[in-house]
Structures are given as C-alpha cells and as structure tokens.
Design a protein around this motif. Sequence first.
Motif, PDB file in Angstrom:
ATOM      1  N   MET A   1      45.998  59.005 104.147  1.00 16.65           N
ATOM      2  CA  MET A   1      46.451  59.964 103.186  1.00 16.65           C
ATOM      3  C   MET A   1      45.257  60.458 102.403  1.00 16.65           C
ATOM      4  SD  MET A   1      49.479  57.536 102.741  1.00 16.65           S
ATOM      5  CE  MET A   1      50.187  57.227 104.325  1.00 16.65           C
ATOM      6  N   ASP A   2      44.701  61.576 102.786  1.00 15.03           N
ATOM      7  CA  ASP A   2      43.451  62.098 102.256  1.00 15.03           C
ATOM      8  C   ASP A   2      43.588  62.368 100.759  1.00 15.03           C
ATOM      9  OD1 ASP A   2      41.158  64.584 103.550  1.00 15.03           O
ATOM     10  OD2 ASP A   2      41.068  63.360 101.759  1.00 15.03           O
ATOM     11  N   ASN A   3      42.813  61.629  99.920  1.00 11.58           N
ATOM     12  CA  ASN A   3      43.025  61.738  98.482  1.00 11.58           C
ATOM     13  C   ASN A   3      42.257  62.885  97.829  1.00 11.58           C
ATOM     14  OD1 ASN A   3      40.517  60.655  98.795  1.00 11.58           O
ATOM     15  ND2 ASN A   3      40.850  58.877  97.479  1.00 11.58           N
ATOM     16  N   ILE A   4      41.693  63.826  98.586  1.00  7.48           N
ATOM     17  CA  ILE A   4      41.074  64.996  97.965  1.00  7.48           C
ATOM     18  C   ILE A   4      41.808  66.281  98.340  1.00  7.48           C
ATOM     19  CG2 ILE A   4      38.779  63.929  97.840  1.00  7.48           C
ATOM     20  CD1 ILE A   4      37.992  65.777 100.221  1.00  7.48           C
ATOM     21  N   GLN A   5      42.931  66.147  99.035  1.00  6.50           N
ATOM     22  CA  GLN A   5      43.725  67.325  99.382  1.00  6.50           C
ATOM     23  C   GLN A   5      44.642  67.698  98.222  1.00  6.50           C
ATOM     24  OE1 GLN A   5      43.483  69.270 102.199  1.00  6.50           O
ATOM     25  NE2 GLN A   5      41.678  67.990 102.508  1.00  6.50           N
ATOM     26  N   PRO A   6      44.667  68.979  97.811  1.00  7.55           N
ATOM     27  CA  PRO A   6      45.520  69.378  96.685  1.00  7.55           C
ATOM     28  C   PRO A   6      46.996  69.360  97.050  1.00  7.55           C
ATOM     29  CG  PRO A   6      44.506  71.311  97.675  1.00  7.55           C
ATOM     30  CD  PRO A   6      43.915  70.115  98.371  1.00  7.55           C
ATOM     31  N   ASN A   7      47.813  69.088  96.050  1.00  4.86           N
ATOM     32  CA  ASN A   7      49.262  69.123  96.193  1.00  4.86           C
ATOM     33  C   ASN A   7      49.775  70.331  95.409  1.00  4.86           C
ATOM     34  OD1 ASN A   7      52.009  68.634  96.298  1.00  4.86           O
ATOM     35  ND2 ASN A   7      51.949  67.039  94.715  1.00  4.86           N
ATOM     36  N   PHE A   8      50.513  71.213  96.061  1.00  4.31           N
ATOM     37  CA  PHE A   8      50.944  72.452  95.422  1.00  4.31           C
ATOM     38  C   PHE A   8      52.357  72.357  94.834  1.00  4.31           C
ATOM     39  CE2 PHE A   8      47.863  73.587  98.756  1.00  4.31           C
ATOM     40  CZ  PHE A   8      46.877  74.134  97.946  1.00  4.31           C
ATOM     41  N   ASP A   9      52.986  71.202  94.971  1.00  9.42           N
ATOM     42  CA  ASP A   9      54.303  71.007  94.378  1.00  9.42           C
ATOM     43  C   ASP A   9      54.113  70.510  92.940  1.00  9.42           C
ATOM     44  OD1 ASP A   9      56.934  70.622  93.823  1.00  9.42           O
ATOM     45  OD2 ASP A   9      57.212  68.909  95.167  1.00  9.42           O
ATOM     46  N   THR A  10      53.903  71.426  92.015  1.00 10.18           N
ATOM     47  CA  THR A  10      53.480  71.084  90.648  1.00 10.18           C
ATOM     48  C   THR A  10      54.625  71.054  89.637  1.00 10.18           C
ATOM     49  OG1 THR A  10      53.051  73.411  90.150  1.00 10.18           O
ATOM     50  CG2 THR A  10      51.223  72.128  91.079  1.00 10.18           C
ATOM     51  N   LYS A  11      55.834  71.389  90.047  1.00  6.10           N
ATOM     52  CA  LYS A  11      56.935  71.617  89.106  1.00  6.10           C
ATOM     53  C   LYS A  11      57.183  70.433  88.165  1.00  6.10           C
ATOM     54  CE  LYS A  11      61.857  72.769  88.947  1.00  6.10           C
ATOM     55  NZ  LYS A  11      63.079  73.047  89.742  1.00  6.10           N
ATOM     56  N   ASP A  12      57.375  69.231  88.712  1.00  3.87           N
ATOM     57  CA  ASP A  12      57.718  68.073  87.885  1.00  3.87           C
ATOM     58  C   ASP A  12      56.604  67.721  86.909  1.00  3.87           C
ATOM     59  OD1 ASP A  12      60.160  67.887  89.128  1.00  3.87           O
ATOM     60  OD2 ASP A  12      59.543  66.328  90.544  1.00  3.87           O
ATOM     61  N   ILE A  13      55.370  67.710  87.394  1.00  6.50           N
ATOM     62  CA  ILE A  13      54.233  67.366  86.537  1.00  6.50           C
ATOM     63  C   ILE A  13      54.044  68.428  85.459  1.00  6.50           C
ATOM     64  CG2 ILE A  13      51.739  66.955  86.493  1.00  6.50           C
ATOM     65  CD1 ILE A  13      53.339  64.730  87.847  1.00  6.50           C
ATOM     66  N   LEU A  14      54.179  69.694  85.843  1.00  4.53           N
ATOM     67  CA  LEU A  14      54.028  70.795  84.886  1.00  4.53           C
ATOM     68  C   LEU A  14      55.045  70.660  83.751  1.00  4.53           C
ATOM     69  CD1 LEU A  14      52.484  73.536  84.403  1.00  4.53           C
ATOM     70  CD2 LEU A  14      54.460  74.638  85.464  1.00  4.53           C
ATOM     71  N   ASN A  15      56.307  70.406  84.098  1.00  3.21           N
ATOM     72  CA  ASN A  15      57.350  70.257  83.075  1.00  3.21           C
ATOM     73  C   ASN A  15      57.057  69.089  82.156  1.00  3.21           C
ATOM     74  OD1 ASN A  15      58.792  72.445  84.038  1.00  3.21           O
ATOM     75  ND2 ASN A  15      60.122  71.204  85.347  1.00  3.21           N
ATOM     76  N   ARG A  16      56.487  68.035  82.725  1.00  2.00           N
ATOM     77  CA  ARG A  16      56.195  66.848  81.919  1.00  2.00           C
ATOM     78  C   ARG A  16      55.132  67.123  80.868  1.00  2.00           C
ATOM     79  NH1 ARG A  16      54.517  61.581  85.111  1.00  2.00           N
ATOM     80  NH2 ARG A  16      52.485  61.744  84.127  1.00  2.00           N
ATOM     81  N   ILE A  17      54.059  67.816  81.263  1.00  2.00           N
ATOM     82  CA  ILE A  17      52.972  68.049  80.287  1.00  2.00           C
ATOM     83  C   ILE A  17      53.338  69.164  79.298  1.00  2.00           C
ATOM     84  CG2 ILE A  17      51.182  67.119  81.819  1.00  2.00           C
ATOM     85  CD1 ILE A  17      50.332  69.944  82.505  1.00  2.00           C
ATOM     86  N   ILE A  18      54.263  70.044  79.699  1.00  2.23           N
ATOM     87  CA  ILE A  18      54.784  71.025  78.728  1.00  2.23           C
ATOM     88  C   ILE A  18      55.621  70.300  77.680  1.00  2.23           C
ATOM     89  CG2 ILE A  18      56.427  72.937  78.426  1.00  2.23           C
ATOM     90  CD1 ILE A  18      55.429  74.061  81.111  1.00  2.23           C
ATOM     91  N   ASP A  19      56.462  69.335  78.123  1.00  2.71           N
ATOM     92  CA  ASP A  19      57.282  68.551  77.195  1.00  2.71           C
ATOM     93  C   ASP A  19      56.416  67.747  76.224  1.00  2.71           C
ATOM     94  OD1 ASP A  19      59.580  69.507  78.353  1.00  2.71           O
ATOM     95  OD2 ASP A  19      59.909  67.750  79.632  1.00  2.71           O
ATOM     96  N   GLU A  20      55.232  67.328  76.695  1.00  3.75           N
ATOM     97  CA  GLU A  20      54.300  66.561  75.852  1.00  3.75           C
ATOM     98  C   GLU A  20      53.493  67.475  74.921  1.00  3.75           C
ATOM     99  OE1 GLU A  20      53.932  63.362  75.578  1.00  3.75           O
ATOM    100  OE2 GLU A  20      54.998  62.535  77.336  1.00  3.75           O
ATOM    101  N   ASN A  21      53.718  68.818  75.052  1.00  2.00           N
ATOM    102  CA  ASN A  21      52.973  69.820  74.258  1.00  2.00           C
ATOM    103  C   ASN A  21      51.465  69.799  74.536  1.00  2.00           C
ATOM    104  OD1 ASN A  21      55.244  70.884  72.855  1.00  2.00           O
ATOM    105  ND2 ASN A  21      55.235  69.047  71.537  1.00  2.00           N
TER     106      ASN A  21
END
Length: 751
Positions: A1-21
Amino acid sequence: MDNIQPNFDTKDILNRIIDENWITENSTGVFIIKDCIVVQGFTGKNYTYRVVNYMTGDKKYLFYRREILKKKEYEDVIKKVRDLSFYDLKQVSDGLEMIDHIFKEIFPKYGFVVREDQVHLSKHIYENMKEQRISLSDIAVGLGKTHAYLIAAIVYSIFPKKNRSYRQMPIVITTSSIELQRSIINEYIPQISKILIENGIISSPITSVLRKGKENYVCEKRLKDYFQSLDPNRKRPSEYRGLQQLIQSRNIDLAEAENISGYDKRKINVKSSQCIKCSEFKICAFQRFMKQARKSTYHFQICNHNYYLADVLKRKDGRISLLPDYQTVIIDEAHKLMDAANQMYGTTIIEHEVASMMKKIAPAYSKKKDQKELKNLTSEAMALNQMLFDLITDRVPERSLMDDIEKFPTEITLRTMKIIKKLLFTIHEISKKMGYTERQFSIDLKAFIEDLKLFLLGANICWVENPKARGQRKLSSIPKVISSEIGKDLWTGKRSMILTSGTLAVDGDFSYIKHQLGMSFLGDTKVKELTKSSPFHFEENCMIYLPQTMPFPNIDNEVYIQKLSREISNLIDASNGHALVLFTSYKLLRLIFQHVQEIQPERQMIAMNRGRSATIDEFKQSQNSVLFATGSMWEGVNIPGDVLSHLIIVKLPFPIPDPISDYEKSLYPDMNEYLKSVLIPKMLIKLRQGVGRLIRSETDTGVISILDVRASVNGRYHQDVLHALPRCRKACCIENIREFLREKKDNAYFE
C-alpha cells in the motif's frame, strides 16, 4: 500500500476539520497524503492552497494562484507537504511498532478492546511474512484473528523488506466459507481502511476483489438466449421476473441475483468450453471483470481454498494462472484445506454428466455418413458409461449401504479396466468425427479423457458415491501420495504462508495437521507455531457434564437407545430447551428424535435434514426449542445469546471409515499407532469445532454435555477430551446443570 499516493476521497476528513474550525466552511478538499489534507479556498480573484494536519490541527499556507491547480501539478505540492515538520507526525521505526500503535492507540478510539494476545498474534504473523516463513496458529474464538492478520498484512505492505527490490503484489486470503469472504470484503476491510486513513497511516483506501469459479457468474449471452426461449405463461412469475431483472441490472454475480432457481443458474452461468468461440467475447461483462480482477493493483485477492488450489495446480502444469503473482498467502479456516485438496487433487466422474455431454454432441440429424457414425459413437459411449457404473456399484456389499457412509470402496478390476479402455477409444473416435458445431465441447471431452486415464493407474485410491442412485453415481479417486504432493506444491516456495484456524492443533500440538498437509519434512526454522486460548471466561460462564452411567455407544442396542433418549430428555428439561443436540449420524438422529418427541410431545423440537439453512433460521427465531442436528452443524454456525445455551454431544465424533482412511491405516504398524496418530487427533479437532458452537461472546453462558461413556471420568478418552476443551466448571449430575443455569439466566429464560 504505497504511502505516498494521494487519496482524493476527502469528504469525511474535510468535514471533520471544518467542525474543528481549523478551516473555513467554503473550503474544498484537494487530496489527502498521510496525515495531511491539502485544501483549496477561493477569494473571488485567486485560489488559495493550505495544508492541514488533520490529526493535530497544525496548518500552513502554501501559495495562491489565479487558475485552479491541475492534477499534473500535484506531485510538486506533495513534495512541499512532505518537507513540512508536521507531516507524518506518527512515524514509527518498524512494522512491530506500527502494529502496537494501531491496536493500542488507534483502535481503542473506535471502541476496540486492547487484547495483548491479539497484538502478539498480529506481530507473529507480520514477522513470518517478513521472513518468508510458514506460520501455523491455533486461535480460539473471540480473540479477533481476522483483524490480527489483516493489520499484519497491511503493515507488511507499508514496511517492505529493506535491502531487497520491492514490487507491489497482492496478498491472497483464502477461506473455506463464503460468509467469511464476504465479511472480509464488505465489513473488515472497509472499516479498517477508513480508520487507517482517518489516522494518517495510509493515504488511499485498501482494495480487494472476490474471486470465484466461472460457474458462479452470469454468461450474458446464455442468459439472453435462455430468457428468449421461455414461455412466460409456463414459468413461475417470480423466477421470470428475476431473470428479467438480471438482464436489466447487468449484474454478473449469481450470488447477488434474487429469485433465480438452481436450475436457471445452470442454464445461464459461464461455461468455459463456450467462451473462446463466443461471438460476444470482446464485449462480455464477465471477461471484462476477469481482466480487471487479474490485475495486481488490488491489495487483497480473496477466494476459497478450492480456487486457490486450482491456481496452484495451473501454475504447476505451466498453464495460465487464475490469480496474479502474489507476495504471501493467508489461509484462514485452514483445518478445511485438506478437504479442498482431496477435491482438487482428486478426480470425479459423474454418471449423468457423461451422458449429458454425449447427448449434446450427438447430432440432431443423422442423414449423412459422418453424422450417423458420430451418433452411433455417442450412443456406444453412453452404453459403456452405464456399464462402467453398473460394474463398480455391483461390487459394493449390501451390508455396507448405511445412510451415513458417503464413500464406498471399489476396485478397478481387469474387467473394469477393459471397459474404461474401450470408453477411452470411443471418446477418441468421437473427437475425430465432431464437426464445427460439436467442437465447442472439445475442452470438456479432453478433460474427460484425462480423468478416465487416471483410473487406469495403480497409484490412486478409488471409491464410488451414491451407488444406488442411478444417474447420480460418482466414481472418484485421489493419489495415494497426496500429502507429499501438497507438500511440494505449497510449502517449498519462497513466499510466506500463514495458516490459521480455531482448530489446527490438538492440545497445542500441530503434528497431525503437519502430517496431513505434507509439512513433516520442514524444519523448525521454516515453520513457526502459535496457540492462543479464548479470552472468554469459560470457568465462570460454562459448565461441562460427563455422565458415567451411559452404555457404550451402539446404535443396534435397544438399551442404549432407550437410555440415551431418556438422558437427552432430562437434559433438555434441565435447560428448558435452548439446546442443540449434535449427532455423528443421521440414522441415530432420526431414532433419538422420535423417542424424545414421544417423551416430550409438547416441546418444540426441530430435526435438521440434509439441507440446514431453514432449520437453523427456525431454531434462531424460537424461544426455547431444541435442534437435533449433524453434519455441517459441527462447525461454521454462529448462534449467540440464550437461544443456544445447552450443547448436547451424543457421541465422540470419530471419523466414519472410508477408502481414504483405510489406506491411511495401512501405513501404520498397528491399530494403536493409527489411533494415536490419526483417529484421536481428528476426533478431538472435530469435537472442538462442535463445542465452539456454544460460547460465541463474552456474555454467553451455557452447558456442554457429552454423553459418550468413553469421555467420562473412567473412560478411555477422558483426559484427551478435557485437555482439548476449555477449562470449565464440572457438573456431577443433571441437578448441577439446573442450579448453574438458574444462577446465570434471568427468569424469562425459564418461561
């Protein structure tokens, strides 16, 4: 599992850091890399780009530009992110530290309990993967071995061996049951993937694909042709709609299709003999699926034991493999691997399949000379086929036709060999006379020829099944040296092999399974062993009852039948039902069921037939009924809670003699040695599988009653049985069972 490949499924993480302001609500996610997310904002004139560590809240402004960032520019941004001080803050030095980190720091945040034995198991598997060794682990129910080996496999792919050229290859997971395969794909992997992404361990989802034999998939052409041939007025409406919906959905997995009968499935599934010359080969959905599935881009290739062994045999013969090249194999439910090997290394000829093939080859018209000759030859082949099965079944003694025997010994006599040779000659002649239309059966015909030839060899064990069911009769064989063949094919490679199960060892000893699977020649440096007991509190939550007054098991002894029936009836009363009565034969099951039903006519009792699904569902939905069962109920069934609180094992599950065991016995100097080396270990493994049906969770409570006098205090196998089973409270009498259950169950249980 190549750990330098980007993941484009950002929805959950994005919502989390928006909730954290940590960022503004109008931000959008670009990609995730390890524990960092790159986000994009828009000022009205310019696009701004920031990076945020979503684990710590650290963030940094990167740059702004007038045009939106293009994908081809992402690599430069990734380099900037990786240079930041807060990138990948949870770095660990090696795989063992990573396993600790996942199980002890990450998983508890999601409700997982830290079990040191589970962590130890995962580390054991990881180290054996890294060192390309063979691991044998006997892991009791409840420890979480599936999570253990999946985490070990994922970490192994994150930390490949140093000083060695590394190429991404999938890991094969093979199991015995489709239920476990589906759980791994639909539950375990998605859950683990989500957790590890959220915690910056991996950047992109873990991928997997389920591999099955061709007969499990839809042939679109056969489906359309078959559907067009149907008369909707003569077809059951639900089945007609099911086929119609299958055409519309373009789903090719028959397991997911609804309202499709077994007969219909055989009419529409993929037939390998028809694929190559099919006019729709290039646009076939099944072929597209296979092309994609064979790619090495999936992290896990998941299949059953038979499919995995089919791949091994294809590679051995130099044929095109089923699976892509893989780096390691995890064999879960490994106690069933030998059963699969007996099927895959063996040969079976089924009477009606031969006749069916000949009918398909036989020309519809026989006006021309070639057509007449071909029709005569197919008729002759069918006659010889019937003569062959008549001859081998006539040699089965009437006294041995017990309903619980499946494999009946047969001998390939000189007369039998003469018929086989004549049948081989006729099949060869048929292959020469076949025209263009019949050539679609060439592959099947060639396979039949190869199978027939094997019965002329003296190095095989042969038997017949269903001897009195004309048309359904089977002639089977396996090599006498099957263990050594498995040994060479599976264990001599340079990849790691991880075998695990709840019943691989006997009292911590793996000698039996190593002998069966041809591992005896391997040294301790190649094979590493591990046993782990259950985390469940058996001494507190489980009681065992071993009565001393039962007669010796004998189905023909009326005293035994009467005594056994009364004992089972009394035990059922003691637990107010909630019982599974496990037998080793249908014949004894039917006898006892009838007797107990006469003693307790008011109690709900269910007798399992040879098909188990409906009876299990009925039992699960009941309150306090009793299920009388055998066969497949000894393993792979999960009935947690109070529905099953009393497991009654009627007889110690020694294997029923068959031609394979008869040959195996001949390899030992005497019966005592065979009993000690084979029969007792096999019985104890089966017993552990049966006992495993009772306590399925930390809160389950119940009683195990074993009614075989040979397991009692003065019985021959008493110590063997006690060592094989978890340590439980002991019941001296049936009244102890009542007291124990009164202590453990609430009042509603006894209503």
